[in-house]
Design a protein around this motif. Sequence first.
Motif, PDB file in Angstrom:
ATOM      1  N   MET A  41      -9.696   5.889  44.786  1.00  0.00           N
ATOM      2  CA  MET A  41      -9.574   6.981  43.816  1.00  0.00           C
ATOM      3  C   MET A  41      -8.420   6.716  42.849  1.00  0.00           C
ATOM      4  O   MET A  41      -8.540   6.974  41.645  1.00  0.00           O
ATOM      5  N   ILE A  42      -7.318   6.186  43.390  1.00  0.00           N
ATOM      6  CA  ILE A  42      -6.165   5.828  42.548  1.00  0.00           C
ATOM      7  C   ILE A  42      -6.544   4.702  41.590  1.00  0.00           C
ATOM      8  O   ILE A  42      -6.184   4.704  40.405  1.00  0.00           O
ATOM      9  N   LEU A  43      -7.287   3.733  42.131  1.00  0.00           N
ATOM     10  CA  LEU A  43      -7.689   2.559  41.355  1.00  0.00           C
ATOM     11  C   LEU A  43      -8.527   2.945  40.140  1.00  0.00           C
ATOM     12  O   LEU A  43      -8.369   2.397  39.044  1.00  0.00           O
ATOM     13  N   MET A  44      -9.416   3.911  40.328  1.00  0.00           N
ATOM     14  CA  MET A  44     -10.331   4.281  39.253  1.00  0.00           C
ATOM     15  C   MET A  44      -9.748   5.311  38.290  1.00  0.00           C
ATOM     16  O   MET A  44     -10.291   5.521  37.203  1.00  0.00           O
ATOM     17  N   PHE A  45      -8.634   5.937  38.673  1.00  0.00           N
ATOM     18  CA  PHE A  45      -8.079   7.024  37.867  1.00  0.00           C
ATOM     19  C   PHE A  45      -7.799   6.627  36.408  1.00  0.00           C
ATOM     20  O   PHE A  45      -8.124   7.384  35.490  1.00  0.00           O
ATOM     21  N   PRO A  46      -7.207   5.449  36.141  1.00  0.00           N
ATOM     22  CA  PRO A  46      -6.919   5.099  34.739  1.00  0.00           C
ATOM     23  C   PRO A  46      -8.170   4.986  33.868  1.00  0.00           C
ATOM     24  O   PRO A  46      -8.064   5.030  32.642  1.00  0.00           O
ATOM     25  N   PHE A  47      -9.326   4.826  34.507  1.00  0.00           N
ATOM     26  CA  PHE A  47     -10.558   4.649  33.750  1.00  0.00           C
ATOM     27  C   PHE A  47     -11.343   5.952  33.624  1.00  0.00           C
ATOM     28  O   PHE A  47     -12.471   5.960  33.119  1.00  0.00           O
ATOM     29  N   SER A  48     -10.748   7.046  34.076  1.00  0.00           N
ATOM     30  CA  SER A  48     -11.376   8.364  33.933  1.00  0.00           C
ATOM     31  C   SER A  48     -11.375   8.773  32.465  1.00  0.00           C
ATOM     32  O   SER A  48     -10.392   8.543  31.754  1.00  0.00           O
ATOM     33  N   PRO A  49     -12.444   9.414  31.992  1.00  0.00           N
ATOM     34  CA  PRO A  49     -12.384   9.985  30.646  1.00  0.00           C
ATOM     35  C   PRO A  49     -11.330  11.084  30.603  1.00  0.00           C
ATOM     36  O   PRO A  49     -11.076  11.738  31.626  1.00  0.00           O
ATOM     37  N   PRO A  50     -10.696  11.294  29.460  1.00  0.00           N
ATOM     38  CA  PRO A  50      -9.596  12.266  29.361  1.00  0.00           C
ATOM     39  C   PRO A  50      -9.941  13.644  29.922  1.00  0.00           C
ATOM     40  O   PRO A  50      -9.124  14.274  30.590  1.00  0.00           O
ATOM     41  N   GLU A  51     -11.176  14.079  29.690  1.00  0.00           N
ATOM     42  CA  GLU A  51     -11.544  15.428  30.136  1.00  0.00           C
ATOM     43  C   GLU A  51     -11.696  15.526  31.650  1.00  0.00           C
ATOM     44  O   GLU A  51     -11.719  16.627  32.202  1.00  0.00           O
ATOM     45  N   ALA A  52     -11.757  14.380  32.333  1.00  0.00           N
ATOM     46  CA  ALA A  52     -11.933  14.401  33.788  1.00  0.00           C
ATOM     47  C   ALA A  52     -10.636  14.138  34.548  1.00  0.00           C
ATOM     48  O   ALA A  52     -10.606  14.256  35.781  1.00  0.00           O
ATOM     49  N   LYS A  53      -9.569  13.798  33.838  1.00  0.00           N
ATOM     50  CA  LYS A  53      -8.348  13.361  34.516  1.00  0.00           C
ATOM     51  C   LYS A  53      -7.743  14.456  35.405  1.00  0.00           C
ATOM     52  O   LYS A  53      -7.334  14.195  36.536  1.00  0.00           O
ATOM     53  N   GLU A  54      -7.684  15.679  34.907  1.00  0.00           N
ATOM     54  CA  GLU A  54      -7.089  16.756  35.697  1.00  0.00           C
ATOM     55  C   GLU A  54      -7.899  17.012  36.964  1.00  0.00           C
ATOM     56  O   GLU A  54      -7.334  17.160  38.062  1.00  0.00           O
ATOM     57  N   LYS A  55      -9.211  17.018  36.821  1.00  0.00           N
ATOM     58  CA  LYS A  55     -10.081  17.222  37.981  1.00  0.00           C
ATOM     59  C   LYS A  55      -9.921  16.082  38.983  1.00  0.00           C
ATOM     60  O   LYS A  55      -9.839  16.304  40.199  1.00  0.00           O
TER      61      LYS A  55
END
Length: 222
Positions: free
Chosen positions: A105-119
Amino acid sequence: MSGKPRLTYCNGRGRMEPVRWLLAAAGVEFEEIFLETREQYEKLIKDGVLMFQQVPLVEIDGMKMVQTRAILSYIAGKYNLYGKDLKERALIDMYVEGITDLMQMILMFPFSPPEAKEKNLDSIKERATNRYFPVFEKVLKQHGQDFLVGNKFSWADVQLIEAILAVEEKIPAVLSGFPQLQAFKIRMSNMPTIKKFLQPGSPRKPPPDECYRETVLKIFRK
Protein backbone atom coordinates in the motif's frame (compact mmCIF):
# COMPACT_ATOMS: atom_id res chain seq x y z
CA MET A 1 33.76 -6.68 -10.25
CA SER A 2 34.53 -5.93 -6.61
CA GLY A 3 32.65 -8.94 -5.28
CA LYS A 4 30.02 -6.72 -3.68
CA PRO A 5 26.38 -7.41 -4.54
CA ARG A 6 25.26 -5.17 -7.39
CA LEU A 7 21.72 -3.80 -7.39
CA THR A 8 19.98 -2.54 -10.54
CA TYR A 9 16.84 -0.44 -10.10
CA CYS A 10 15.60 3.15 -10.22
CA ASN A 11 17.18 5.68 -7.88
CA GLY A 12 14.40 5.39 -5.33
CA ARG A 13 12.78 3.03 -2.86
CA GLY A 14 10.27 0.86 -4.68
CA ARG A 15 10.73 -2.89 -4.55
CA MET A 16 14.49 -2.60 -4.07
CA GLU A 17 14.36 -0.78 -0.73
CA PRO A 18 13.73 -3.95 1.36
CA VAL A 19 16.81 -5.45 -0.31
CA ARG A 20 18.91 -2.42 0.60
CA TRP A 21 17.60 -2.62 4.16
CA LEU A 22 18.40 -6.31 4.52
CA LEU A 23 21.92 -6.05 3.09
CA ALA A 24 22.63 -3.00 5.24
CA ALA A 25 21.30 -4.71 8.37
CA ALA A 26 23.59 -7.65 7.63
CA GLY A 27 26.52 -5.25 7.36
CA VAL A 28 27.04 -5.94 3.65
CA GLU A 29 28.24 -3.17 1.34
CA PHE A 30 26.75 -3.11 -2.15
CA GLU A 31 26.95 -1.25 -5.44
CA GLU A 32 24.03 0.24 -7.34
CA ILE A 33 23.22 0.86 -10.97
CA PHE A 34 20.33 3.26 -11.48
CA LEU A 35 17.95 2.96 -14.40
CA GLU A 36 17.08 6.36 -15.83
CA THR A 37 15.69 5.58 -19.29
CA ARG A 38 13.34 3.12 -20.95
CA GLU A 39 16.24 2.16 -23.26
CA GLN A 40 18.37 0.93 -20.35
CA TYR A 41 15.53 -1.27 -19.17
CA GLU A 42 14.83 -2.64 -22.65
CA LYS A 43 18.52 -3.46 -23.11
CA LEU A 44 18.46 -5.60 -19.97
CA ILE A 45 15.49 -7.49 -21.39
CA LYS A 46 17.11 -7.84 -24.82
CA ASP A 47 20.32 -9.14 -23.25
CA GLY A 48 18.35 -11.81 -21.39
CA VAL A 49 19.40 -10.51 -17.98
CA LEU A 50 15.89 -10.26 -16.53
CA MET A 51 14.28 -13.69 -16.24
CA PHE A 52 10.73 -12.32 -16.13
CA GLN A 53 11.49 -8.95 -17.75
CA GLN A 54 11.23 -7.27 -14.33
CA VAL A 55 13.48 -5.53 -11.85
CA PRO A 56 14.76 -5.52 -9.08
CA LEU A 57 17.91 -7.23 -10.33
CA VAL A 58 20.55 -8.28 -7.82
CA GLU A 59 23.84 -9.77 -8.93
CA ILE A 60 25.25 -11.83 -6.07
CA ASP A 61 27.44 -14.94 -5.80
CA GLY A 62 27.61 -15.29 -9.58
CA MET A 63 23.81 -15.19 -9.97
CA LYS A 64 21.57 -12.62 -11.61
CA MET A 65 18.62 -12.76 -9.23
CA VAL A 66 15.15 -11.34 -9.88
CA GLN A 67 11.87 -11.49 -7.94
CA THR A 68 12.05 -9.55 -4.69
CA ARG A 69 10.95 -12.39 -2.42
CA ALA A 70 13.55 -14.79 -3.84
CA ILE A 71 16.28 -12.17 -3.47
CA LEU A 72 15.35 -11.42 0.13
CA SER A 73 15.10 -15.11 1.07
CA TYR A 74 18.57 -15.76 -0.34
CA ILE A 75 20.13 -12.81 1.48
CA ALA A 76 18.39 -13.73 4.75
CA GLY A 77 19.65 -17.32 4.50
CA LYS A 78 23.16 -16.33 3.45
CA TYR A 79 23.64 -13.93 6.35
CA ASN A 80 21.97 -16.04 9.06
CA LEU A 81 18.85 -13.89 9.35
CA TYR A 82 16.36 -16.66 8.60
CA GLY A 83 15.89 -18.55 11.87
CA LYS A 84 17.51 -21.73 13.21
CA ASP A 85 14.97 -24.27 11.93
CA LEU A 86 11.93 -24.74 9.71
CA LYS A 87 9.47 -23.58 12.37
CA GLU A 88 11.31 -20.31 12.93
CA ARG A 89 11.59 -19.85 9.18
CA ALA A 90 7.83 -20.38 8.81
CA LEU A 91 7.16 -17.70 11.45
CA ILE A 92 9.56 -15.30 9.75
CA ASP A 93 7.84 -15.99 6.42
CA MET A 94 4.40 -15.28 7.89
CA TYR A 95 5.53 -12.04 9.49
CA VAL A 96 7.34 -10.92 6.34
CA GLU A 97 4.33 -11.68 4.14
CA GLY A 98 2.07 -9.65 6.41
CA ILE A 99 4.46 -6.70 6.44
CA THR A 100 4.81 -6.93 2.67
CA ASP A 101 1.04 -6.62 2.27
CA LEU A 102 1.14 -3.39 4.26
CA MET A 103 4.19 -2.11 2.38
CA GLN A 104 2.46 -2.75 -0.94
CA MET A 105 0.00 0.00 0.00
CA ILE A 106 2.91 2.33 0.80
CA LEU A 107 4.62 1.36 -2.45
CA MET A 108 1.62 2.27 -4.57
CA PHE A 109 0.70 5.46 -2.71
CA PRO A 110 2.86 7.84 -4.83
CA PHE A 111 1.05 6.61 -7.93
CA SER A 112 -2.43 7.34 -6.56
CA PRO A 113 -4.41 9.98 -8.44
CA PRO A 114 -4.64 13.20 -6.40
CA GLU A 115 -8.32 12.70 -5.64
CA ALA A 116 -7.63 9.27 -4.12
CA LYS A 117 -4.66 10.16 -1.92
CA GLU A 118 -6.63 11.06 1.22
CA LYS A 119 -8.71 7.90 0.97
CA ASN A 120 -5.62 5.76 0.39
CA LEU A 121 -3.85 7.37 3.34
CA ASP A 122 -6.83 6.54 5.54
CA SER A 123 -6.65 2.94 4.30
CA ILE A 124 -2.96 2.70 5.21
CA LYS A 125 -3.67 4.03 8.69
CA GLU A 126 -6.63 1.68 9.18
CA ARG A 127 -4.70 -1.41 8.04
CA ALA A 128 -1.61 -0.52 10.05
CA THR A 129 -3.42 0.17 13.31
CA ASN A 130 -6.14 -2.51 13.11
CA ARG A 131 -4.64 -5.39 11.16
CA TYR A 132 -0.85 -5.42 11.07
CA PHE A 133 0.72 -3.54 13.99
CA PRO A 134 -1.50 -5.24 16.61
CA VAL A 135 -0.04 -8.61 15.56
CA PHE A 136 3.52 -7.52 16.29
CA GLU A 137 2.55 -5.65 19.45
CA LYS A 138 0.99 -8.88 20.76
CA VAL A 139 3.96 -11.05 19.75
CA LEU A 140 6.48 -8.79 21.48
CA LYS A 141 4.32 -8.49 24.60
CA GLN A 142 3.67 -12.22 24.91
CA HIS A 143 7.22 -13.47 24.63
CA GLY A 144 8.90 -10.44 26.22
CA GLN A 145 11.95 -10.67 23.99
CA ASP A 146 13.79 -8.07 21.95
CA PHE A 147 13.20 -9.73 18.58
CA LEU A 148 10.21 -11.25 16.82
CA VAL A 149 11.47 -14.82 16.35
CA GLY A 150 13.73 -16.97 18.53
CA ASN A 151 15.08 -13.99 20.47
CA LYS A 152 17.51 -13.47 17.59
CA PHE A 153 17.73 -10.69 15.04
CA SER A 154 16.11 -11.81 11.77
CA TRP A 155 14.75 -10.73 8.42
CA ALA A 156 11.33 -10.19 10.07
CA ASP A 157 12.78 -7.54 12.40
CA VAL A 158 14.35 -5.71 9.47
CA GLN A 159 11.11 -5.72 7.49
CA LEU A 160 9.16 -4.47 10.51
CA ILE A 161 11.41 -1.52 11.34
CA GLU A 162 11.37 -0.51 7.66
CA ALA A 163 7.55 -0.63 7.67
CA ILE A 164 7.23 1.28 10.94
CA LEU A 165 9.40 4.13 9.68
CA ALA A 166 7.65 4.20 6.29
CA VAL A 167 4.20 4.44 7.86
CA GLU A 168 5.39 7.04 10.39
CA GLU A 169 6.53 9.28 7.53
CA LYS A 170 2.90 9.53 6.46
CA ILE A 171 1.17 9.13 9.85
CA PRO A 172 3.59 10.39 12.55
CA ALA A 173 1.46 9.28 15.54
CA VAL A 174 0.70 5.79 14.20
CA LEU A 175 2.54 4.05 17.08
CA SER A 176 0.78 6.03 19.83
CA GLY A 177 -1.22 2.96 20.95
CA PHE A 178 1.63 0.46 20.58
CA PRO A 179 4.18 0.74 23.43
CA GLN A 180 5.92 -2.52 22.51
CA LEU A 181 6.47 -1.31 18.95
CA GLN A 182 7.71 2.04 20.21
CA ALA A 183 10.36 0.24 22.26
CA PHE A 184 11.12 -2.10 19.33
CA LYS A 185 11.66 0.89 17.05
CA ILE A 186 14.19 2.39 19.48
CA ARG A 187 16.04 -0.92 19.87
CA MET A 188 16.26 -1.58 16.15
CA SER A 189 17.23 2.00 15.30
CA ASN A 190 20.17 1.75 17.70
CA MET A 191 21.57 -1.50 16.29
CA PRO A 192 24.93 -0.49 14.76
CA THR A 193 24.26 -1.60 11.18
CA ILE A 194 20.75 -0.13 11.12
CA LYS A 195 21.85 3.06 12.86
CA LYS A 196 24.46 3.49 10.12
CA PHE A 197 21.84 2.92 7.41
CA LEU A 198 19.60 5.59 8.96
CA GLN A 199 22.34 8.23 8.82
CA PRO A 200 22.44 10.87 6.06
CA GLY A 201 24.58 9.78 3.12
CA SER A 202 23.72 6.07 3.43
CA PRO A 203 22.24 4.09 0.50
CA ARG A 204 18.77 4.44 2.06
CA LYS A 205 16.52 6.27 -0.34
CA PRO A 206 14.29 9.24 0.59
CA PRO A 207 10.50 9.13 0.38
CA PRO A 208 9.31 9.04 -3.25
CA ASP A 209 8.84 12.46 -4.82
CA GLU A 210 7.36 13.58 -8.13
CA CYS A 211 10.70 13.14 -9.92
CA TYR A 212 10.87 9.49 -8.83
CA ARG A 213 7.25 8.93 -9.83
CA GLU A 214 7.84 10.37 -13.31
CA THR A 215 11.01 8.30 -13.77
CA VAL A 216 9.23 5.07 -12.87
CA LEU A 217 6.34 5.81 -15.23
CA LYS A 218 8.74 6.77 -18.04
CA ILE A 219 10.75 3.55 -17.73
CA PHE A 220 8.12 0.93 -17.02
CA ARG A 221 4.94 2.15 -18.73
CA LYS A 222 4.72 1.94 -22.49
